[in-house]
Design a protein around this motif. Sequence first.
Motif, PDB file in Angstrom:
ATOM      1  N   ARG A  58      -3.884   3.093 -12.049  1.00 29.50           N
ATOM      2  CA  ARG A  58      -5.190   3.018 -11.381  1.00 29.50           C
ATOM      3  C   ARG A  58      -5.494   1.594 -10.956  1.00 29.50           C
ATOM      4  O   ARG A  58      -6.627   1.270 -10.625  1.00 29.50           O
ATOM      5  CB  ARG A  58      -6.290   3.539 -12.290  1.00 29.50           C
ATOM      6  CG  ARG A  58      -6.291   5.046 -12.399  1.00 29.50           C
ATOM      7  CD  ARG A  58      -7.497   5.532 -13.160  1.00 29.50           C
ATOM      8  NE  ARG A  58      -7.627   6.968 -13.076  1.00 29.50           N
ATOM      9  CZ  ARG A  58      -8.576   7.656 -13.678  1.00 29.50           C
ATOM     10  NH1 ARG A  58      -9.478   7.024 -14.399  1.00 29.50           N
ATOM     11  NH2 ARG A  58      -8.633   8.952 -13.556  1.00 29.50           N
ATOM     12  N   GLY A  59      -4.504   0.736 -11.056  1.00 30.89           N
ATOM     13  CA  GLY A  59      -4.684  -0.616 -10.548  1.00 30.89           C
ATOM     14  C   GLY A  59      -4.899  -1.684 -11.591  1.00 30.89           C
ATOM     15  O   GLY A  59      -5.066  -2.856 -11.243  1.00 30.89           O
ATOM     16  N   VAL A  91      -0.095  -1.981  -9.335  1.00 29.57           N
ATOM     17  CA  VAL A  91       0.091  -0.925  -8.334  1.00 29.57           C
ATOM     18  C   VAL A  91      -1.144  -0.946  -7.444  1.00 29.57           C
ATOM     19  O   VAL A  91      -2.276  -0.760  -7.919  1.00 29.57           O
ATOM     20  CB  VAL A  91       0.254   0.459  -8.996  1.00 29.57           C
ATOM     21  CG1 VAL A  91       0.414   1.543  -7.930  1.00 29.57           C
ATOM     22  CG2 VAL A  91       1.456   0.469  -9.942  1.00 29.57           C
ATOM     23  N   LEU A  92      -0.935  -1.192  -6.163  1.00 27.60           N
ATOM     24  CA  LEU A  92      -2.045  -1.336  -5.227  1.00 27.60           C
ATOM     25  C   LEU A  92      -2.633   0.027  -4.859  1.00 27.60           C
ATOM     26  O   LEU A  92      -2.035   1.077  -5.136  1.00 27.60           O
ATOM     27  CB  LEU A  92      -1.564  -2.066  -3.967  1.00 27.60           C
ATOM     28  CG  LEU A  92      -0.915  -3.444  -4.225  1.00 27.60           C
ATOM     29  CD1 LEU A  92      -0.312  -3.998  -2.938  1.00 27.60           C
ATOM     30  CD2 LEU A  92      -1.943  -4.409  -4.782  1.00 27.60           C
ATOM     31  N   ASP A  93      -3.791  -0.001  -4.200  1.00 27.59           N
ATOM     32  CA  ASP A  93      -4.478   1.247  -3.842  1.00 27.59           C
ATOM     33  C   ASP A  93      -3.600   2.186  -3.022  1.00 27.59           C
ATOM     34  O   ASP A  93      -3.684   3.406  -3.150  1.00 27.59           O
ATOM     35  CB  ASP A  93      -5.748   0.934  -3.031  1.00 27.59           C
ATOM     36  CG  ASP A  93      -6.886   0.513  -3.931  1.00 27.59           C
ATOM     37  OD1 ASP A  93      -6.773   0.708  -5.161  1.00 27.59           O
ATOM     38  OD2 ASP A  93      -7.887  -0.024  -3.412  1.00 27.59           O
ATOM     39  N   ASP A  94      -2.771   1.625  -2.150  1.00 35.24           N
ATOM     40  CA  ASP A  94      -1.962   2.486  -1.267  1.00 35.24           C
ATOM     41  C   ASP A  94      -0.623   2.873  -1.903  1.00 35.24           C
ATOM     42  O   ASP A  94       0.219   3.478  -1.254  1.00 35.24           O
ATOM     43  CB  ASP A  94      -1.738   1.812   0.087  1.00 35.24           C
ATOM     44  CG  ASP A  94      -0.938   0.519  -0.025  1.00 35.24           C
ATOM     45  OD1 ASP A  94      -0.513   0.158  -1.157  1.00 35.24           O
ATOM     46  OD2 ASP A  94      -0.725  -0.140   1.007  1.00 35.24           O
ATOM     47  N   GLY A  95      -0.418   2.510  -3.167  1.00 36.26           N
ATOM     48  CA  GLY A  95       0.791   2.915  -3.877  1.00 36.26           C
ATOM     49  C   GLY A  95       1.899   1.884  -3.820  1.00 36.26           C
ATOM     50  O   GLY A  95       2.885   1.999  -4.550  1.00 36.26           O
ATOM     51  N   ARG A  96       1.760   0.865  -2.953  1.00 30.99           N
ATOM     52  CA  ARG A  96       2.757  -0.201  -2.987  1.00 30.99           C
ATOM     53  C   ARG A  96       2.538  -1.033  -4.248  1.00 30.99           C
ATOM     54  O   ARG A  96       1.526  -0.885  -4.913  1.00 30.99           O
ATOM     55  CB  ARG A  96       2.633  -1.093  -1.749  1.00 30.99           C
ATOM     56  CG  ARG A  96       2.973  -0.360  -0.450  1.00 30.99           C
ATOM     57  CD  ARG A  96       2.873  -1.280   0.738  1.00 30.99           C
ATOM     58  NE  ARG A  96       1.534  -1.841   0.861  1.00 30.99           N
ATOM     59  CZ  ARG A  96       1.213  -2.894   1.606  1.00 30.99           C
ATOM     60  NH1 ARG A  96       2.147  -3.508   2.297  1.00 30.99           N
ATOM     61  NH2 ARG A  96      -0.023  -3.337   1.661  1.00 30.99           N
ATOM     62  N   TYR A  97       3.507  -1.886  -4.579  1.00 27.86           N
ATOM     63  CA  TYR A  97       3.308  -2.719  -5.766  1.00 27.86           C
ATOM     64  C   TYR A  97       3.297  -4.189  -5.378  1.00 27.86           C
ATOM     65  O   TYR A  97       3.831  -4.584  -4.336  1.00 27.86           O
ATOM     66  CB  TYR A  97       4.381  -2.457  -6.831  1.00 27.86           C
ATOM     67  CG  TYR A  97       5.753  -3.014  -6.511  1.00 27.86           C
ATOM     68  CD1 TYR A  97       6.057  -4.359  -6.730  1.00 27.86           C
ATOM     69  CD2 TYR A  97       6.763  -2.206  -6.007  1.00 27.86           C
ATOM     70  CE1 TYR A  97       7.315  -4.868  -6.444  1.00 27.86           C
ATOM     71  CE2 TYR A  97       8.021  -2.696  -5.722  1.00 27.86           C
ATOM     72  CZ  TYR A  97       8.295  -4.030  -5.940  1.00 27.86           C
ATOM     73  OH  TYR A  97       9.533  -4.536  -5.650  1.00 27.86           O
TER      74      TYR A  97
END
Lengths: 176, 172
Positions: free
Chosen positions: A111-112, A132-138
């Motif tokens: 969840r970030g 883990v960023l909001d768009d799923g990238r890290y």
Amino acid sequence: MMRVLALLVLLLPLPAAAAALEDFFGSYVGEAEVDENGVVERRHMDIVIAPHGRHGFRISWINVTLVDGRRDLPGVRRRVEEVIFQPEGGLFVAAEPATPFRTREAYEPLRGDPVRWAELHGDRLLVHSFVVLDDGRYELQTYIRELTDAGLDLVFERILDGEVVRRISGRTVRAD
Amino acid sequence: MRWSAGLGVMLLAATAAADPVAPFEGRWQASEATATVGTLPAAAEDLVIELRRDGDGLRARWRMLEGGMEEVTFRPTERPGVLAPPVESPGLLGRFFPPDRADPLRGRRLVWVRLADDALVLYGMSVARDGDLTLDRRALRPDDGDLVLDLQRRDAAGEVLRVSARLERSGR
């Protein structure tokens, strides 16, 4: 034959002793070069590594990003940060600001919530911050601080979803 | 005829947009792979991944670089396009008995999926007891009926493996 072998063993160079955490404690000042997408900046660094609690440690640092190589011109940026690490299960884990309403157990990396830890490797102290960023990238940030005769060398990388987007390399000396 | 073909293409495109998982469903296997960083510690044929729809989520089964298969069911999260293993609800006593969360600093492997930009990206991140990081990223993109795989592994030293491969359908 045994005597010859024993003599050979004695003559072998001793392996270099790995640094202990205490070896990093101190104050350091120096300079670094920041490369972000080909744009290069210079900055001054002021780093303090100190014990915290019984077995933990604290890293605090001040970065001053220069303007035209100077720190007395408008536009200069100063950034202060501090992270506290405590030993936990064989590694050093960043102490999160737990509150009565939110304990460490409630942290959710997916969840970030950032995952931050440190490790000792020989003469190098590595500090990682992963999110883990909001768009799923890290995003992964790694600081490598390596002991030298004079002080600490620093390499920093910011990796966005597998690609290095910022690299910093610098050199410091111990300050009295 | 042109109208109907155009309509068909539009419908297909709309379906693909509405169902981003569809192009990836099936069992996929590489026939050849090219490593641009490091050396693939297995044969190209060992690059196998199976993706199945599972309710509103996705079930993925893939061969790990260390050998052996890993299987995970992913569910949609509150973040659009991000799927993750389901987390049990903490319930009323969650404050005192928190659920077993995916915390890599306590030995749990963090896995998640990102669906965006016509790609499906499968991530795996773990931290060893001595602090060593292993971070895998498998990006899959449809290409002419196949999938193109971009596989990357990072550890504390940086990028230690980068492999590109074309995966072909292998069974249903």
